[in-house]
Design an enzyme around this catalytic site. Structure first.
Site, PDB file in Angstrom:
ATOM      1  N   VAL A  61     -12.908  -5.933   5.416  1.00  0.00           N
ATOM      2  CA  VAL A  61     -11.724  -6.032   4.665  1.00  0.00           C
ATOM      3  C   VAL A  61     -10.793  -7.398   4.885  1.00  0.00           C
ATOM      4  O   VAL A  61     -11.072  -8.199   5.756  1.00  0.00           O
ATOM      5  CB  VAL A  61     -10.691  -4.727   4.983  1.00  0.00           C
ATOM      6  CG1 VAL A  61     -11.487  -3.579   4.538  1.00  0.00           C
ATOM      7  CG2 VAL A  61     -10.288  -4.967   6.154  1.00  0.00           C
ATOM      8  N   CYS A  62     -10.090  -7.738   3.981  1.00  0.00           N
ATOM      9  CA  CYS A  62      -9.348  -8.985   3.804  1.00  0.00           C
ATOM     10  C   CYS A  62      -8.185  -8.854   5.007  1.00  0.00           C
ATOM     11  O   CYS A  62      -7.795  -7.784   5.323  1.00  0.00           O
ATOM     12  CB  CYS A  62      -8.628  -8.932   2.525  1.00  0.00           C
ATOM     13  SG  CYS A  62      -9.551  -9.269   1.058  1.00  0.00           S
TER      14      CYS A  62
END
Lengths: 71, 81, 269
Positions: free
Chosen positions: B16-17
């Protein structure tokens, strides 16, 4: 005349010496304070003889301990 | 469109970011100037942010291809060392 | 050496920075920093360098944790009272980041051992509280050609500067000689705000990180001062060494280390 003392512009009497400025600024233990004028150090013996000029920038550098107890 | 040949690939679809970009950046750091990295990433935030962040770092985005399975492949050319 | 996925995640906020990246992070992981003094300054320096992933951290201090330390020495806890500070700081460092190798030196740092200790490191942190130690660290670093970051704190004030061999003035260029015993108040006599140790210690950690990664500009030829009462940060320009410095000048008169007299009121526990 105006000079800059530790970054602040101040009006002082014409012909003030570094020694007189140290006293006027109530600098404690001035003999252990390093003084620079326009980014040049002025040694202890030269301070009473050094007359400041309008526009000069004076810095006081203090001894500072701190940190851990004596090793 | 012409097929782009990547020198290295990295899959960041499990991340994920900002770790998507971080991982891509780490792999890109290992390449030489001018080499091409293919990054497989998810639709949505990663597909938006990763190309933008790589571009901000000065790299050249060559293309962002839809893979048809909800993922994209980003081709980026390393600029600078 | 490739970064592991765990390292990529742990250091992601560093890697995101253009000035650091994975190359800078690898430099941090390979770097060796020694902190002399595990007190007010040494604690935040140790914690932040550990978190940053500095691979090897040396910690030198002969003292044990005392109740009066806990107001500012944030790596030590109430449970650590009586424990050697080097052990307490080591435990805090390894709790943050088990990858960091910690070397402890639970001994008085003096002219007989300092050169040997700092020789193994890339960067030296002066986290000591007294001028004898500060001049000793300066002179040893000049002789060993080691970069170091000096700092001092007192009351609501703090200062720091960085010495890089051949690039700027050393501590002795600015402060010449040890002041006599009791001439200058120390924080043991005059007090200090605990957070001041944190502010200045973090700035020292910042200097170490910048030195290792090559990012930005170091405080070389500048003394950074912080006046906490008035919220004033200043950088005072220091003249370059004029060649007359007793230790880093052209004809040094100090070529061997000497142990200066310890300050009075040394509270030995």
């Amino acid at each position: 005349m105006f000079i800059t003392v530790t970054g602040e512009k101040k009006e002082v009497k014409d012909g003030i010496t570094i020694g007189e400025l140290l006293a006027q600024e109530k600098v404690q233990t001035p003999e252990y304070v390093t003084v620079s004028v326009n980014d040049e150090f002025v040694e202890g013996e030269g301070r009473d003889a050094t007359v400041l000029k309008d526009g000069d920038s004076v810095e006081f550098l203090y001894f500072m301990g701190g940190g851990a107890a004596w090793l | 469109m012409a097929e782009i040949k990547a020198d290295e690939t990295v899959d960041v679809t499990h991340l994920v970011c900002p770790n998507t970009f971080v991982k891509a950046k780490v792999v890109l750091d290992e390449l030489d100037e001018g080499q091409i990295l293919a990054v497989r990433l998810n639709d949505g935030e990663p597909a938006q942010n990763v190309p933008r962040s790589l571009k901000e770092e000065g790299h050249q985005i060559l293309s962002l291809d839809e893979n048809g399975d909800g993922t994209y492949t980003l081709y980026v050319k390393k600029v600078g060392d | 050496m490739a970064l592991t996925d765990e390292q990529i995640e742990r250091y992601s906020r560093h890697i995101l920075l253009k000035e650091v990246g994975s190359k800078g992070q690898k430099k941090l992981l390979e770097a060796k920093v020694v902190i002399i003094g595990a007190g007010g300054l040494g604690c935040p320096v140790g914690l932040y360098l550990a978190a940053a992933g500095v691979g090897t951290i040396g910690v030198a201090d002969a003292d044990v944790v005392d109740l009066s330390n806990l107001q500012r020495q944030v790596a030590h806890t109430t449970a650590d009272l009586g424990k050697p500070k080097v052990e307490s700081l080591k435990e805090s460092i390894q709790a943050i980041n088990p990858d960091v190798k910690v070397n402890t030196y639970q001994e008085f740092i003096d002219s007989s051992n300092i050169r040997q200790i700092i020789r193994d490191y890339d960067f030296v942190i002066d986290g000591t509280d007294n001028f004898a130690a500060k001049f000793l660290i300066n002179d040893a670093c000049v002789m060993e050609k080691k970069p170091f970051c000096h700092a001092g704190i007192l009351r609501f004030n703090g200062q720091l500067m960085t010495y890089i061999p051949g690039q700027g003035p050393c501590y002795r260029c600015v402060f010449k000689e040890m002041p006599p015993k009791d001439a200058i108040p120390t924080c043991r006599q005059a007090g200090v705000i605990g957070a001041m140790a944190g502010v200045i210690g973090c700035l020292q950690a910042m200097e170490a990180v910048k030195f290792i990664t090559g990012a930005g500009k170091l405080l070389v030829g500048e003394l950074q001062t912080y006046d906490g009462l008035n919220n004033v940060f200043r950088k005072v320009k220091l003249p370059p060494c004029n060649g007359k410095c007793a230790v880093c000048g052209d004809n040094p008169t100090i070529t061997e280390l000497v142990d200066y007299e310890q300050p009075t009121c040394e509270l030995k526990h």
